[in-house]
Write a protein that holds these residues in place. Structure first.
Motif, PDB file in Angstrom:
ATOM      1  N   TRP A  70       0.511  -1.118  10.057  1.00 17.29           N
ATOM      2  CA  TRP A  70       0.455  -1.356  11.497  1.00 17.29           C
ATOM      3  C   TRP A  70       0.852  -0.097  12.265  1.00 17.29           C
ATOM      4  N   GLY A  71       1.985   0.465  11.903  1.00 16.34           N
ATOM      5  CA  GLY A  71       2.501   1.627  12.612  1.00 16.34           C
ATOM      6  C   GLY A  71       1.619   2.852  12.492  1.00 16.34           C
ATOM      7  N   THR A  72       1.099   3.103  11.296  1.00 18.74           N
ATOM      8  CA  THR A  72       0.268   4.297  11.117  1.00 18.74           C
ATOM      9  C   THR A  72      -1.081   4.148  11.804  1.00 18.74           C
ATOM     10  N   ARG A  73      -1.589   2.957  11.854  1.00 19.31           N
ATOM     11  CA  ARG A  73      -2.858   2.743  12.561  1.00 19.31           C
ATOM     12  C   ARG A  73      -2.669   2.943  14.063  1.00 19.31           C
ATOM     13  N   LEU A  74      -1.540   2.495  14.605  1.00 19.74           N
ATOM     14  CA  LEU A  74      -1.244   2.761  16.016  1.00 19.74           C
ATOM     15  C   LEU A  74      -1.041   4.252  16.253  1.00 19.74           C
ATOM     16  N   ALA A  75      -0.420   4.930  15.297  1.00 21.00           N
ATOM     17  CA  ALA A  75      -0.217   6.381  15.433  1.00 21.00           C
ATOM     18  C   ALA A  75      -1.560   7.102  15.536  1.00 21.00           C
ATOM     19  N   VAL A  76      -2.531   6.700  14.732  1.00 21.26           N
ATOM     20  CA  VAL A  76      -3.858   7.318  14.784  1.00 21.26           C
ATOM     21  C   VAL A  76      -4.506   7.046  16.139  1.00 21.26           C
ATOM     22  N   ILE A  77      -4.437   5.814  16.608  1.00 23.49           N
ATOM     23  CA  ILE A  77      -5.016   5.476  17.912  1.00 23.49           C
ATOM     24  C   ILE A  77      -4.361   6.314  19.008  1.00 23.49           C
ATOM     25  N   ASN A  78      -3.037   6.347  19.024  1.00 23.38           N
ATOM     26  CA  ASN A  78      -2.314   7.077  20.064  1.00 23.38           C
ATOM     27  C   ASN A  78      -2.508   8.584  19.953  1.00 23.38           C
TER      28      ASN A  78
END
Length: 159
Positions: free
Chosen positions: A120-128
């Motif tokens: 979850w966190g790494t996917r949000l990091a990529v988006i951001n």
């Protein structure tokens, strides 16, 4: 009935998280794909990530108190980094490899929650990382992660 421990309590203690991320970032810096992304990280980066994840998992609020951090600040660290899915996957792979090497709890319930958060966190990091401005308000609370919640579907306007 006994109290269900937090993910932090189940994993161990702050030393567990500091060991995990210290050994992990040693690998990251040597990695052909990720090394250049992290080559200029601050000397406090490893400890701050350990504190952040420990806090998210129910540990003491060291990231928000000792490190003067917030969820908004953590999101901001990724803005404009232009991370790719390949880099995300490598980051996750190296972290899980390190977790096994240090003997992080490997029971299915804990690892499911741990991997769920990391994904979850790494996917949000990529988006951001594709953004040029932080989409979060400064008063957003720290995320909390437990034994199975995902927080519902991702809706960009609600970050």
């Amino acid at each position: 009935m006994s109290k269900i421990p937090t993910l932090f309590e189940w994993a161990g203690d702050h030393q567990t998280f500091e060991t995990l991320f210290r050994k992990f970032y040693t690998k990251v810096l040597k990695d052909d794909l990720l090394g250049e992304v992290f080559q200029n990280m601050s000397p406090d980066h490893v400890q701050q990530v350990a504190h952040f994840v420990a806090e998210v998992f129910g540990g003491d609020n060291l990231y928000t108190t000792q490190d003067n951090g917030s969820h908004t600040i953590m999101i901001g660290k990724h803005i404009g980094k232009m991370l790719t899915e390949e880099k995300r996957q490598r980051w996750v792979h190296l972290l899980l490899q390190t977790a096994d090497e240090i003997g992080l709890k490997s029971d299915s319930e804990f690892r499911s929650a741990f991997v769920g958060y990391i994904e979850w966190g790494t996917r949000l990091a990529v988006i951001n990382s594709q953004l040029t401005e932080n989409p979060m308000n400064t008063n957003e609370p720290m995320p909390t992660w437990g034994w199975g919640e995902t927080g519902g579907p991702y809706i960009p306007s609600e970050i």
